[in-house]
Design a protein around this motif. Structure first.
Motif, mmCIF file in Angstrom:
data_model
loop_
_atom_site.group_PDB
_atom_site.id
_atom_site.type_symbol
_atom_site.label_atom_id
_atom_site.label_comp_id
_atom_site.label_asym_id
_atom_site.label_seq_id
_atom_site.Cartn_x
_atom_site.Cartn_y
_atom_site.Cartn_z
ATOM 1 N N ALA A 141 -3.110 -0.370 5.466
ATOM 2 C CA ALA A 141 -3.945 0.769 5.848
ATOM 3 C C ALA A 141 -3.398 1.443 7.110
ATOM 4 O O ALA A 141 -3.374 2.672 7.212
ATOM 5 C CB ALA A 141 -5.386 0.309 6.077
ATOM 6 N N ARG A 172 -14.454 -3.495 5.215
ATOM 7 C CA ARG A 172 -13.422 -3.697 4.190
ATOM 8 C C ARG A 172 -12.279 -4.562 4.719
ATOM 9 O O ARG A 172 -11.775 -5.449 4.016
ATOM 10 C CB ARG A 172 -12.877 -2.343 3.717
ATOM 11 N N ALA A 224 -6.089 4.878 0.173
ATOM 12 C CA ALA A 224 -7.052 4.581 -0.895
ATOM 13 C C ALA A 224 -6.780 3.229 -1.531
ATOM 14 O O ALA A 224 -7.703 2.501 -1.906
ATOM 15 C CB ALA A 224 -6.997 5.683 -1.958
ATOM 16 N N LEU A 225 -5.492 2.890 -1.660
ATOM 17 C CA LEU A 225 -5.119 1.657 -2.349
ATOM 18 C C LEU A 225 -4.979 0.464 -1.420
ATOM 19 O O LEU A 225 -4.725 -0.655 -1.879
ATOM 20 C CB LEU A 225 -3.791 1.868 -3.092
ATOM 21 N N SER A 226 -5.129 0.677 -0.129
ATOM 22 C CA SER A 226 -4.897 -0.395 0.845
ATOM 23 C C SER A 226 -5.899 -1.529 0.674
ATOM 24 O O SER A 226 -7.112 -1.313 0.643
ATOM 25 C CB SER A 226 -4.996 0.155 2.271
ATOM 26 N N GLN A 227 -5.349 -2.746 0.587
ATOM 27 C CA GLN A 227 -6.188 -3.941 0.536
ATOM 28 C C GLN A 227 -6.097 -4.734 1.835
ATOM 29 O O GLN A 227 -6.927 -5.594 2.091
ATOM 30 C CB GLN A 227 -5.757 -4.838 -0.634
ATOM 31 N N ALA A 229 -8.643 8.193 -3.252
ATOM 32 C CA ALA A 229 -7.610 8.558 -4.228
ATOM 33 C C ALA A 229 -7.862 9.949 -4.799
ATOM 34 O O ALA A 229 -6.927 10.748 -4.951
ATOM 35 C CB ALA A 229 -7.565 7.522 -5.350
ATOM 36 N N TRP A 272 -14.655 2.970 -2.047
ATOM 37 C CA TRP A 272 -13.482 3.295 -1.228
ATOM 38 C C TRP A 272 -12.332 3.909 -2.024
ATOM 39 O O TRP A 272 -11.920 5.046 -1.784
ATOM 40 C CB TRP A 272 -13.002 2.023 -0.526
ATOM 41 N N THR A 273 -11.794 3.168 -2.985
ATOM 42 C CA THR A 273 -10.578 3.603 -3.674
ATOM 43 C C THR A 273 -10.767 4.895 -4.469
ATOM 44 O O THR A 273 -9.955 5.828 -4.338
ATOM 45 C CB THR A 273 -10.049 2.482 -4.584
ATOM 46 N N PRO A 274 -11.792 5.022 -5.313
ATOM 47 C CA PRO A 274 -11.961 6.291 -6.038
ATOM 48 C C PRO A 274 -12.123 7.498 -5.113
ATOM 49 O O PRO A 274 -11.593 8.580 -5.401
ATOM 50 C CB PRO A 274 -13.227 6.062 -6.875
ATOM 51 N N SER A 291 -0.417 3.538 6.198
ATOM 52 C CA SER A 291 -0.819 4.756 5.492
ATOM 53 C C SER A 291 -1.344 5.810 6.469
ATOM 54 O O SER A 291 -1.024 7.000 6.350
ATOM 55 C CB SER A 291 -1.907 4.423 4.459
#
Length: 439
Positions: A115, A53, A107-110, A182, A177-179, A118
């Protein structure tokens, strides 16, 4: 007389009674710790996904866990002081808020930077949980139950690792990843509601004495830390924690899955089953160690050193095995032995607890807890650097485990005599005080 000497089976003066109410309140604290462990170890099943990612190598991947543990270890003494000063509930509330925000941010890290931030926030919140749970147990249960209560708390917390290895791994594969990350943050919101509504620092009628006005300021903080460190039992506890915890922590937190998949040729599913075996072994051994130590205090050092020796032996056999891959049977035995590392690390608190008065328990626990996480952080970094330097040679990288085990074992052997003598002196003094109560 208002009580009996320690170890004679009846309540000491001022000893909390335990009971159902204690179990319920303490259970809320343990639930907070359970969620913290789930978040802490969630990267262990997502390491390969995180590398893809964020487009990072092994050293950068290890930085996630290193930073998280650096924050965790650095917060241990401040958190111990906070627990001693502010009480359990306030510290747990702050911890839950921080680790929930950290998990949701992950979860929201792009980007790699977001990241990292967090995970640092998560580590800060995580750092506030276990010491608080130890204090909660000491405030709600009789002192003689301390070792077993601490082992059970660690056992239930380790069940959070099962959520990572069994549930989060599947969710990550199915939903992405995100779902996955989160939705896991909802656990933090749930335990925060329980803490706010029901958690109490101590049972009614067992309020601690108010702290004197002199128990504030930098001078008091320095004295509190120095007094705890001066006790051989605190230092022995820290080195026991240092030496026993990190092999399993490093394996579960980050490098176990890559080692089993890339170095041992297992599938992700098979590797996940072995990680689960480590957790299940931890839970079983934790119950055994807690019962043994509660009945035979003299077993603490042999159990700790025996666990270190067994861990070193199994790692040596695995890494030195001729051929490309070690047999699956040997990997299974390795994972079972790694499961004993967590319960063995809890023995460190059993050395620090009788060495310090109640008003210094949080500080002493913080010092002990720094040990294993400092060792874990160091080993995580060493493995990542060695993997990059050797072209992913896991045998050389994991050999770094032996260096810290040797250092820690030497310190345990150096300190054990002094700590045991000091503890016997305190036990004799407490018995004299219990017998000679002024009329």
């Amino acid at each position: 007389m208002s009580g009996t000497a320690p170890g004679q089976g009846t309540l000491l003066p001022g000893d909390p009674p335990g009971g159902r109410r204690a179990m319920a309140v303490w259970g809320i604290g343990v639930a907070v710790y359970f969620v913290a462990i789930t978040y802490r170890t969630s990267l262990g099943v997502a390491g390969l996904d995180a590398a893809e990612r964020f487009h990072i190598n092994a050293s950068a991947l290890s930085t996630f866990s290193i930073l998280q543990l650096l924050v965790y270890a650095g917060m241990q003494i401040p958190v111990g002081l906070m627990v001693d000063r502010l009480g359990t509930k306030k510290v747990l509330i702050l911890g839950v808020v921080l680790y929930t925000v950290g998990q949701f941010g992950f979860a929201l890290s792009q980007s790699y930077a977001m990241a990292l931030g967090s995970r640092a926030l998560l580590g800060c919140g995580d750092a506030m949980t276990f010491i608080s749970v130890l204090r909660l147990g000491a405030r709600w249960f009789p002192a003689r139950r301390g070792p077993l209560i601490a082992q059970i708390a660690a056992l239930i917390g380790m069940a959070g690792n099962l959520v990572s290895t069994l549930v989060l791994a599947r969710l990550l594969h199915t939903f992405g990843w995100t779902p996955t990350f989160a939705s896991s943050a909802l656990g933090g919101i749930a335990v925060l509601a329980l803490v706010l509504a029901f958690l109490k620092d101590h049972p009614k009628g067992y309020e601690p004495a108010p702290a004197p006005a002199t128990h504030t300021g930098a001078a008091f903080v320095r004295r509190q830390i120095a007094d705890a460190w001066r006790e051989p039992g605190t230092r022995l506890g820290m080195w026991v924690h240092f030496t026993t915890q990190f092999p399993a922590m490093v394996f579960l937190l980050l490098w176990g899955l890559p080692f089993l998949v890339e170095a041992q040729g297992l599938t992700r599913g098979e590797a996940g089953e072995l990680l689960t075996l480590v957790v299940l072994s931890n839970m079983v051994v934790g119950l055994v160690y807690g019962q043994v130590i509660a009945r035979h205090h003299s077993a603490r050092t042999p159990l700790a050193l025996g666990t270190v020796a067994a861990t070193a032996l199994l790692w040596a056999l695995t890494l030195a095995w001729p051929g490309e891959h070690a047999p699956v049977g040997l990997l299974i035995v390795l994972c079972v032995v790694l499961g004993a590392c967590g319960p063995a690390s809890m023995i460190g608190f059993d050395f620090a607890r009788p060495a310090n008065p109640p008003e210094r328990q949080g500080t002493a626990s913080g010092i002990v807890n720094m040990g294993g996480f400092t060792a874990s952080m160091t080993t995580l970094l060493a493995i990542g650097v060695l993997l990059d330097a050797t072209g992913d040679n896991y045998r050389i990288a994991f050999a770094s485990v032996f260096v810290l085990e040797a250092l820690g074992a030497a310190q345990i052997l150096r300190l054990r005599g002094r700590a045991h003598r000091r503890e016997r002196e305190r036990l004799v003094a407490s018995r004299v005080e219990a017998v000679h109560v002024p009329v």
